[in-house]
Design a protein around this motif. Structure first.
Motif, PDB file in Angstrom:
ATOM      1  N   PHE A 211       0.837  -1.208   0.000  1.00 24.40           N
ATOM      2  CA  PHE A 211       0.000   0.000   0.000  1.00 24.40           C
ATOM      3  C   PHE A 211       0.865   1.249   0.000  1.00 24.40           C
ATOM      4  O   PHE A 211       0.587   2.212  -0.742  1.00 24.40           O
ATOM      5  N   VAL A 212       1.921   1.259   0.803  1.00 26.37           N
ATOM      6  CA  VAL A 212       2.817   2.422   0.858  1.00 26.37           C
ATOM      7  C   VAL A 212       3.512   2.619  -0.484  1.00 26.37           C
ATOM      8  O   VAL A 212       3.647   3.757  -0.976  1.00 26.37           O
ATOM      9  N   VAL A 213       3.950   1.518  -1.102  1.00 22.18           N
ATOM     10  CA  VAL A 213       4.624   1.607  -2.397  1.00 22.18           C
ATOM     11  C   VAL A 213       3.678   2.190  -3.454  1.00 22.18           C
ATOM     12  O   VAL A 213       4.064   3.052  -4.258  1.00 22.18           O
ATOM     13  N   LEU A 214       2.429   1.737  -3.461  1.00 27.21           N
ATOM     14  CA  LEU A 214       1.457   2.264  -4.412  1.00 27.21           C
ATOM     15  C   LEU A 214       1.160   3.739  -4.143  1.00 27.21           C
ATOM     16  O   LEU A 214       0.995   4.537  -5.074  1.00 27.21           O
ATOM     17  N   TYR A 215       1.097   4.121  -2.874  1.00 27.49           N
ATOM     18  CA  TYR A 215       0.827   5.506  -2.523  1.00 27.49           C
ATOM     19  C   TYR A 215       1.988   6.411  -2.937  1.00 27.49           C
ATOM     20  O   TYR A 215       1.769   7.528  -3.446  1.00 27.49           O
ATOM     21  N   MET A 216       3.215   5.946  -2.725  1.00 26.21           N
ATOM     22  CA  MET A 216       4.384   6.729  -3.127  1.00 26.21           C
ATOM     23  C   MET A 216       4.536   6.766  -4.646  1.00 26.21           C
ATOM     24  O   MET A 216       5.179   7.670  -5.187  1.00 26.21           O
ATOM     25  N   GLY A 217       3.962   5.777  -5.338  1.00 25.87           N
ATOM     26  CA  GLY A 217       4.010   5.760  -6.799  1.00 25.87           C
ATOM     27  C   GLY A 217       5.289   5.233  -7.381  1.00 25.87           C
ATOM     28  O   GLY A 217       5.514   5.347  -8.594  1.00 25.87           O
ATOM     29  N   GLU A 514       1.986   3.753 -10.972  1.00 22.81           N
ATOM     30  CA  GLU A 514       1.008   4.837 -10.951  1.00 22.81           C
ATOM     31  C   GLU A 514      -0.395   4.268 -11.095  1.00 22.81           C
ATOM     32  O   GLU A 514      -0.824   3.939 -12.200  1.00 22.81           O
ATOM     33  N   PRO A 515      -1.116   4.121  -9.985  1.00 20.38           N
ATOM     34  CA  PRO A 515      -2.496   3.628 -10.067  1.00 20.38           C
ATOM     35  C   PRO A 515      -3.409   4.683 -10.681  1.00 20.38           C
ATOM     36  O   PRO A 515      -3.683   5.708 -10.072  1.00 20.38           O
ATOM     37  N   ASP A 516      -3.864   4.442 -11.906  1.00 24.27           N
ATOM     38  CA  ASP A 516      -4.761   5.377 -12.568  1.00 24.27           C
ATOM     39  C   ASP A 516      -6.228   5.098 -12.257  1.00 24.27           C
ATOM     40  O   ASP A 516      -7.095   5.855 -12.666  1.00 24.27           O
ATOM     41  N   SER A 517      -6.504   4.007 -11.553  1.00 27.23           N
ATOM     42  CA  SER A 517      -7.884   3.656 -11.260  1.00 27.23           C
ATOM     43  C   SER A 517      -8.101   3.583  -9.755  1.00 27.23           C
ATOM     44  O   SER A 517      -7.260   3.040  -9.031  1.00 27.23           O
TER      45      SER A 517
END
Length: 577
Positions: A211-217, A514-517
């Motif tokens: 989750f942290v990795v996705l948030y940091m991008g 980069e979560p675009d959704s």
């Protein structure tokens, strides 16, 4: 083993290298809203735009757009559905692709269950590893091979990275809710407290890290290595806990922990296929020993059917077996299997000598979809021809210098050869799986994330679902329940860690995510919430799990699935983080 892993990493590495100094951008959860503007990756129109054009332009759009090129694989699914089939036959093409998708899951399951796992077990036995170490390393790799290979292949392409995130998180939600809840419904039980708390804490840490990795991008080299390091720490924790438990017992005997993957995963009876044909029990063995000819040994070893078992099984088992027979026959021809539980270690001289030829050919012809195998040395002689000549000579030498009755001293080498060959089969099937899922996503305008959390997650989890529920019905619910939380730790830590690590280069040790959704955040939040729910409620019930707990988990998954699909189709809107 380290060299094999390094070679395998090369196999799964990104085919198209990016310019030096350019961070690899993994577009996680990419989706194109209906009627939205065309997205651009700097390489032409997004491939999701194809359905917005006139049907007469589909083929030209697919063939002229670089974003529509599928990396790796033997079949071009996009070209097939938009160019080979006329537009009016699009439903037929989708039906054929769906059937082929199901068959790919069968290929993955058969390869992992009957060839990959047995060879890993033989390797761990040959290396004299303890059951605990083997359970959380080699055998965990065997059980999670389809998930991990699918994740690594998906991460290798920025356009399919969402499949990896969706599959890893989706399988986690499915296994920890539907499978765990199903076990509690089938047979209420008391869970093993310490293994459960240990495994769920490690899994929560892994989910939080993701989750942290996705948030940091982005994920840097240290974070990718941190995933793998966390799994090593988990292995050491398991070994230490087992050693402490053994000391406390004081009897020197510690039964294998219920979380360990060496538990019986096959819901069928042990099947006398080509890997163990002829071993039908004492009542079927001849009274006088007889020497079989090489031709008879080869014929028996290549038979994937046990006719006694065939006659007493129901029709649906026979139907499913009929679909598996072609896969098993090809695997028997190309993948050796070493069985330490047999007196002859499953030594079949004519077939094993044939494997000396077929296994290396399989490896060079599946490496980068045959690009290396078809490469011509000095523009004259292909690589596969050199492999054929060398392997044929070696197979002839082994056939002359060995006998049918006794395996050679170096027979354990065949386990490593079988491990490599089965890994190449799994990698090839996983590549086709990822490509066909991306094709279906383009056809139906679905994001990679939703395909990962549904089709890919369900397909990779269906085997564990049936085996765990069967184990619970047979009176081992604790073992099955612990497997729900212990097995998926390997998938998330190694799947994300290794998948991203293989995409990094020395010049740019960074992968951007980069979560675009918003669906990615729904998925991560749902998995974290389900783990917190079990972490709180299971100890609150004194680890006594009944039908109420099972109903709550299954209801939770159904609610999550509805929210995920409504988010995908823009019925529910979330503000972007």
């Amino acid at each position: 083993m380290g060299q094999g892993a390094t070679g395998l990493a090369g196999v799964l590495s990104l085919a198209g290298a990016l310019p030096a100094g350019t961070p690899l951008l993994l577009d996680v959860g990419h989706t194109l809203p209906p009627g939205g503007d065309a997205l651009s990756h700097g390489r032409g129109l997004d491939c999701w735009e194809v359905r917005k054009h006139n049907s007469s332009e589909w083929c030209h759009f697919i063939r002229s757009n670089p974003d529509c090129r599928l990396d790796g694989g033997f079949l071009d699914y996009l070209d097939g559905v938009f160019c080979v089939f006329p537009p009016r036959l699009l439903p037929l093409a989708v039906t054929l692709y769906a059937l082929w998708l199901l068959y790919l899951f069968i290929i993955l399951g058969v390869t992992a269950e009957k060839f990959f796992c047995p060879n890993l077990s033989a390797i761990s036995t040959n290396l004299k590893l303890s059951h605990n170490v083997a359970g959380v390393t080699f055998l965990a790799f065997g059980n999670g091979a389809p998930d991990v290979f699918s994740a690594v292949v998906a991460f290798s392409n920025p356009r399919t990275a969402g499949l990896a995130i969706g599959a890893i998180f989706g399988a986690g939600v499915f296994v920890t809710t539907v499978v765990a809840g199903g076990i509690a419904l089938v047979k209420p039980f008391t869970a093993a407290s310490r293994p459960f708390l240990r495994d769920i804490i490690f899994y929560m840490v892994a989910v939080f890290l993701t989750f942290v990795v996705l948030y940091m991008g982005k994920i840097r080299l240290g974070e990718a290595l941190g995933y793998l390091g966390l799994y090593v720490f988990y292995v050491l924790t398991v070994v230490l806990c087992t050693w402490i438990h053994r000391r406390q017992r004081g009897d020197g005997l510690a039964p294998p922990g219920p979380w360990e993957p060496e538990m019986p995963r096959d819901v069928e009876e042990p099947e006398p296929s080509g890997t163990n044909s002829g071993d039908y029990g004492e009542e079927y063995r001849p009274l006088l020993p007889s020497q079989e000819t090489s031709l008879r040994i080869l014929t028996a070893a290549l038979s994937p059917l046990d006719y006694r078992k065939w006659r007493r099984k129901p029709w649906y088992w026979r139907l499913f077996k009929a679909f598996k027979v072609p896969v098993e026959l090809v695997l028997l021809l190309t993948v050796p299997v070493v069985d330490p539980d047999k007196d002859d270690l499953n030594w079949k001289r004519p077939l094993n000598c044939l494997h000396i030829l077929t296994s290396p050919l399989l490896c060079v012809l599946t490496l980068k979809s045959g690009a290396y195998g078809l490469y011509q040395i000095q523009g004259i002689f292909p690589v596969w021809g050199v492999v054929t000549l060398v392997a044929s000579a070696l197979a002839l030498i082994i056939f002359i210098t060995t006998s049918n009755e006794e395996p050679p001293k170096y027979h354990c080498v065949f386990a490593f050869l079988g491990f490599l060959a089965s890994a190449m089969w799994i990698n090839a099937a996983a590549t086709e799986l990822v490509n066909i899922l991306r094709t279906l996503g383009i056809i139906f305008q679905l994001s990679n994330t939703v395909l990962g959390l549904t089709l890919l997650a369900w397909g990779n989890s269906i085997g564990d679902t049936f085996s765990d529920l069967t184990m619970a019905r047979q009176g081992y619910p604790r073992m099955a329940f612990s497997a729900c939380f212990g097995g998926i730790i390997f998938n998330i830590l190694v799947g994300v860690g290794l998948g991203c690590l293989l995409q990094m280069s020395t010049s740019q040790p960074l992968v951007k995510l980069e979560p675009d959704s918003p669906l990615v955040w729904v998925l991560a939040g749902a998995l974290g919430l389900s783990l917190v729910f079990s972490f709180v409620t299971v100890p609150a019930q004194c680890f006594q799990l009944g039908k109420a707990y099972g109903v709550c988990l299954i209801t939770y998954y159904l609610v999550f699935l509805c929210v995920a699909l409504l988010t995908e189709f823009r019925v529910i809107h979330f503000s972007t983080l």
